[in-house]
Design a protein around this motif. Structure first.
Motif, short mmCIF file in Angstrom:
data_model
loop_
_atom_site.label_atom_id
_atom_site.label_comp_id
_atom_site.label_asym_id
_atom_site.label_seq_id
_atom_site.Cartn_x
_atom_site.Cartn_y
_atom_site.Cartn_z
N PHE A 1 0.73 -1.11 0.00
CA PHE A 1 -0.03 0.04 0.03
C PHE A 1 0.72 1.24 0.00
O PHE A 1 0.19 2.39 -0.29
N GLY A 2 2.10 1.28 0.41
CA GLY A 2 3.04 2.49 0.49
C GLY A 2 3.22 3.07 1.69
O GLY A 2 2.51 2.75 2.70
N SER A 3 4.29 3.61 1.71
CA SER A 3 4.71 4.04 3.11
C SER A 3 3.78 5.09 3.70
O SER A 3 3.41 5.36 4.75
N PRO B 1 14.21 -3.87 -11.70
CA PRO B 1 14.93 -2.48 -11.53
C PRO B 1 13.68 -1.49 -11.13
O PRO B 1 14.24 -0.68 -10.13
N ARG B 2 12.54 -1.36 -11.69
CA ARG B 2 11.58 -0.47 -11.10
C ARG B 2 10.13 -1.16 -11.39
O ARG B 2 9.74 -1.76 -12.39
N GLY B 3 9.68 -1.38 -10.11
CA GLY B 3 8.48 -2.19 -9.90
C GLY B 3 7.50 -1.38 -9.19
O GLY B 3 7.72 -1.07 -8.10
N GLN B 4 6.45 -1.06 -9.74
CA GLN B 4 5.17 -0.52 -9.10
C GLN B 4 4.12 -1.47 -8.67
O GLN B 4 3.51 -2.25 -9.41
N ALA B 5 4.12 -1.38 -7.27
CA ALA B 5 2.96 -2.51 -6.65
C ALA B 5 1.59 -1.82 -6.87
O ALA B 5 1.25 -0.49 -6.89
N ILE B 6 0.72 -2.79 -7.22
CA ILE B 6 -0.58 -2.47 -7.24
C ILE B 6 -1.28 -3.04 -5.96
O ILE B 6 -1.29 -4.05 -5.85
N PRO B 7 -1.99 -1.97 -5.16
CA PRO B 7 -2.56 -2.64 -3.88
C PRO B 7 -3.74 -3.69 -4.33
O PRO B 7 -4.14 -3.57 -5.17
#
Length: 193
Positions: free
Chosen positions: A99-101, A147-153
């Motif tokens: 979910f992000g910091s 290298p660059r991963g965008q987590a999707i909640p």
């Protein structure tokens, strides 16, 4: 070429010394092979569930056809890479990954309560991070680097008495400066004498 059973690997996640999934801020030095040390900025969050790791790629193409309809060439229209796995531990680290910091607040334990975590879910995505997935099969090793991963909640979490609370994570793989989204490093574990 002769068949070689030693090249048939299973994808067991390497959870012995750390968790099998590690992440760090973008810009952290990435591993470039299986045998080197992984930068200490990469942190794990514990166990991954028995579903393991799924890696998918989508090469969307368009056919160029000649006058009679036969395909003579393909053009790449888009590429998308994605990984999926499920965190088996409900922890500050797993919730920050999902979910992000900005969505997670932690209060340390005191003599009157344990560590408390507040998860505030809203219309925001987690920070883009760098990811490493460790896999092993005996002495053979595989390292997957995003290298660059965008987590999707997660769109769904289940809370019930007979199952652990799981945090499913989907990573959309973004390209790096070299134009690559995913790196896979292999070491078959067979050394020369």
């Amino acid at each position: 070429m002769a068949v070689d059973a030693s090249k048939v690997l299973v994808g067991a996640l390497d959870q012995e010394t750390t968790g099998a999934v590690l992440d760090a801020p973008v810009g952290t030095a990435l591993p470039t092979d299986v045998t080197g040390a992984i930068n200490a900025a990469f942190k794990d969050s514990g166990y991954v569930d028995s579903g393991g790791l799924q890696l998918t790629t989508d090469f969307s193409t368009k056919d160029i056809t000649e006058a009679n309809g036969a395909a003579v060439r393909q053009l790449l229209e888009s590429f998308n890479g994605e990984t999926k796995y499920t965190e088996l531990e409900m922890s500050e680290r797993s919730l920050i990954r999902a979910f992000g910091s900005k969505s997670v607040t932690t209060t340390p334990a005191t003599n009157s309560h344990g560590t408390q975590i507040k998860l505030a879910i809203g219309a925001r995505l987690p920070e883009v991070r760098s990811w490493v997935f460790k896999i092993k099969d005996g002495t053979a090793k595989v390292l997957i680097v995003i290298p660059r991963g965008q987590a999707i909640p997660p769109s769904e979490m289940t809370f019930q008495a007979s199952e652990p609370i799981k945090v499913p994570i989907t990573l959309k793989c973004q390209r790096d400066a070299a134009g690559n989204s995913i790196y896979i490093y292999l070491d078959d574990g067979v050394v020369t004498k």
